[in-house]
Scaffold this motif. Structure first.
Motif, PDB file in Angstrom:
ATOM      1  N   ILE A 140       4.263  -4.799   3.489  1.00 24.13           N
ATOM      2  CA  ILE A 140       3.796  -3.610   2.784  1.00 24.13           C
ATOM      3  C   ILE A 140       2.800  -4.065   1.728  1.00 24.13           C
ATOM      4  N   ALA A 141       1.642  -3.443   1.680  1.00 26.23           N
ATOM      5  CA  ALA A 141       0.641  -3.792   0.677  1.00 26.23           C
ATOM      6  C   ALA A 141       0.921  -3.008  -0.595  1.00 26.23           C
ATOM      7  N   LEU A 142       1.204  -3.711  -1.664  1.00 26.32           N
ATOM      8  CA  LEU A 142       1.482  -3.077  -2.944  1.00 26.32           C
ATOM      9  C   LEU A 142       0.314  -3.320  -3.887  1.00 26.32           C
ATOM     10  N   GLN A 143      -0.048  -2.298  -4.633  1.00 25.03           N
ATOM     11  CA  GLN A 143      -1.155  -2.433  -5.568  1.00 25.03           C
ATOM     12  C   GLN A 143      -0.636  -2.322  -6.993  1.00 25.03           C
ATOM     13  N   HIS A 144      -1.286  -3.033  -7.892  1.00 28.11           N
ATOM     14  CA  HIS A 144      -0.851  -3.019  -9.282  1.00 28.11           C
ATOM     15  C   HIS A 144      -1.375  -1.784  -9.995  1.00 28.11           C
ATOM     16  N   VAL A 175       1.391   7.130   3.358  1.00 32.07           N
ATOM     17  CA  VAL A 175       2.614   7.679   2.792  1.00 32.07           C
ATOM     18  C   VAL A 175       2.239   8.567   1.609  1.00 32.07           C
ATOM     19  N   ASN A 176       2.679   9.814   1.630  1.00 32.68           N
ATOM     20  CA  ASN A 176       2.364  10.758   0.564  1.00 32.68           C
ATOM     21  C   ASN A 176       3.463  10.778  -0.487  1.00 32.68           C
ATOM     22  N   SER A 210       6.534   3.981  -4.790  1.00 32.86           N
ATOM     23  CA  SER A 210       7.017   4.895  -3.758  1.00 32.86           C
ATOM     24  C   SER A 210       7.214   4.161  -2.441  1.00 32.86           C
ATOM     25  N   ILE A 211       6.287   3.262  -2.121  1.00 36.99           N
ATOM     26  CA  ILE A 211       6.412   2.475  -0.902  1.00 36.99           C
ATOM     27  C   ILE A 211       7.667   1.608  -0.967  1.00 36.99           C
TER      28      ILE A 211
END
Length: 481
Positions: free
Chosen positions: A31-35, A380-381, A82-83
């Motif tokens: 899963i790509a997570l962003q800061h 993903v909303n 949320s992810i």
């Protein structure tokens, strides 16, 4: 720092990887997570509009203020959290783009990435965090099996060359509304997609290029003034572009000025790493109707698309997203109502090259069977957590649930203590938690309600409870000093 964590025993009706496993998407191992950017972009929270002008620029930081964030941001953005919450027990890899700390103007990007990795570890101990200083692509490739895919949800040029579930070029075509404007057979409002020349000599060159007819700023003004009001103008160059609902000639002229200011921002040399040579703008007929829904659905590799849940949109100024609420007793009837439109849309998305979870905004009236598809988000909303928590809330006797924002004028460590005290209130589920650049904190919560009226009033119960907890803390601290 005592960060609040997601409930480890929370019963979810589905997770991202359970959907992927059950519907032929493969094992979503990454899963790509962003800061979180320095200026919080959570809906409903005031932003420094001098710099937070759109998604590519929202992380831009005034170099003169870099001393304020010596330690870097202490949180994931709301989307990343949320992810995290909607992933199952599969081992995941979380990463952020190379040099992103420097790009976003952090005085100490290494400390920022360390803080981010610590937060991920606290939220999900099964997640391995890859620091941005590592060679991202080789590290990810070495960790993936042939059956695993990267579920990006967001187009990002640093992910080129990775085994993506959906290619970046496909994601961006959908994100910048090119697909929505050009697809035939869908019930969409009349629209005109334009690509305004920004007049930049140097521009970012990647797949994130808005579609639409190339025009000058002068031609854009002419086109907009020819439209019959009301209309909505959407700046599409970003994941959460700005909206302008125009009902009067005065509002139209204000919108033109705002677009001109945006173009001036694009021309500034310090914005070159973030922006391209065109600004995507969608002029769309505005449907002033009574109901607005976000329909979360899945596009499988084979078979019909299907609906995961239908939530009412809570809209703020200019129809910006300010939350959502869901009626669990109406899910079957709402799914049946929207399924024909979703079947057509899912087929077209798969033909386009997209599979996975997405959301579409549909507006309609109870007295009118016409369903207007006004926006699509191929990711993903924010409202997907609502149908995922149906069993959790209905088991507690709540037929409704709502997403609400709870601000706190103080540091995260204090707010975290108060949230722990409130965690049994209305079956509360923590959706996201972030300390803002100004030192204040914001939590995005999901809480249960008895009915629609209760769902509208329920968030107001939290404010006096939070105030009481803070007053008690201040009194204790004063007494001990």
């Amino acid at each position: 720092m005592a960060w609040p964590t997601f409930k480890p025993t929370l019963r979810l009706d589905f997770t991202l990887d359970s959907i992927a496993r059950d519907h032929g998407l493969g094992e979503l191992a990454v899963i790509a997570l962003q800061h979180a950017p320095p200026y919080d972009t959570t809906p409903g929270i005031p932003r420094d509009r001098k710099y937070a002008v759109d998604t590519p620029l929202s992380g831009y930081k005034d170099p003169d203020e870099s001393e304020k964030r010596q330690m870097g941001d202490q949180g994931l953005n709301a989307y990343g959290q949320s992810i995290l919450q909607l992933t199952g027990p599969t081992r995941y890899l979380a990463f952020t783009g190379a040099d992103s700390g420097k790009t976003y103007g952090y005085a100490n990007p290494d400390m920022h990435h360390f803080a981010l990795s610590q937060l991920v570890e606290k939220q999900r101990a099964d997640i391995r965090f890859i620091n941005a200083d590592e060679p991202v692509v080789p590290a990810l490739r070495a960790s993936l099996s042939d059956q695993q895919k990267l579920y990006t949800c967001i187009a990002h040029d640093l992910q080129d060359g990775l085994p993506l579930l959906v290619e970046n070029s496909v994601l961006w075509r959908l994100e910048c509304k090119t697909f929505l404007h050009e697809a035939e057979g869908l019930q969409t409002p009349k629209g005109e997609l334009l690509a305004i020349d920004t007049g930049k000599a140097d521009a970012k060159d990647d797949v994130m290029r808005p579609g639409g007819e190339p025009v000058s700023f002068e031609e854009f003004q002419k086109r907009l003034r020819n439209w019959t009001l009301p209309v909505v103008v959407k700046l599409t160059a970003g994941i959460s572009g700005s909206n302008f609902v125009l009902r009067t000639d005065e509002a139209r002229e204000e919108c033109i000025k705002a677009v001109e200011e945006r173009l001036q921002q694009y021309r500034r040399p310090e914005h070159a790493p973030f922006t391209g040579d065109v600004l995507g703008v969608l002029i769309q007929e505005f449907k002033d109707v009574e109901e607005s829904f976000c329909v979360n659905f899945c596009v499988p590799r084979d078979g019909d698309g299907f609906i995961l849940g239908v939530a009412e949109q809570i809209l703020g100024e200019n129809c910006s997203w300010a939350g959502a609420r869901i009626d669990y007793t109406r899910q079957d009837s709402l799914k049946q109502r929207f399924q024909p439109q979703i079947l057509r849309l899912a087929t077209k998305l798969r033909d386009e090259g997209f599979v996975g979870v997405a959301g579409v905004d549909i507006v309609c009236s109870p007295s009118d069977e016409t369903q207007w598809l006004v926006d699509i988000n191929p990711r993903v909303n924010g409202s997907l957590i609502l149908p995922a928590c149906q069993s959790h809330f209905t088991s507690l006797g709540y037929d409704w649930a709502t997403i609400t924002f709870l601000p706190f004028p103080g540091p995260a460590r204090v707010f975290a203590q108060h949230l722990a005290e409130l965690q049994t209130t209305r079956g509360m589920v923590l959706k996201a938690f972030s300390e803002r650049a100004d030192g204040n904190t914001i939590a995005m919560l999901v809480i249960g309600a008895a009915d629609r009226e209760d769902a509208m009033k329920a968030p107001m119960e939290l404010f006096p409870k939070l105030a009481q907890l803070e007053a008690a803390r201040v009194a204790r601290d004063s007494g001990s000093s």
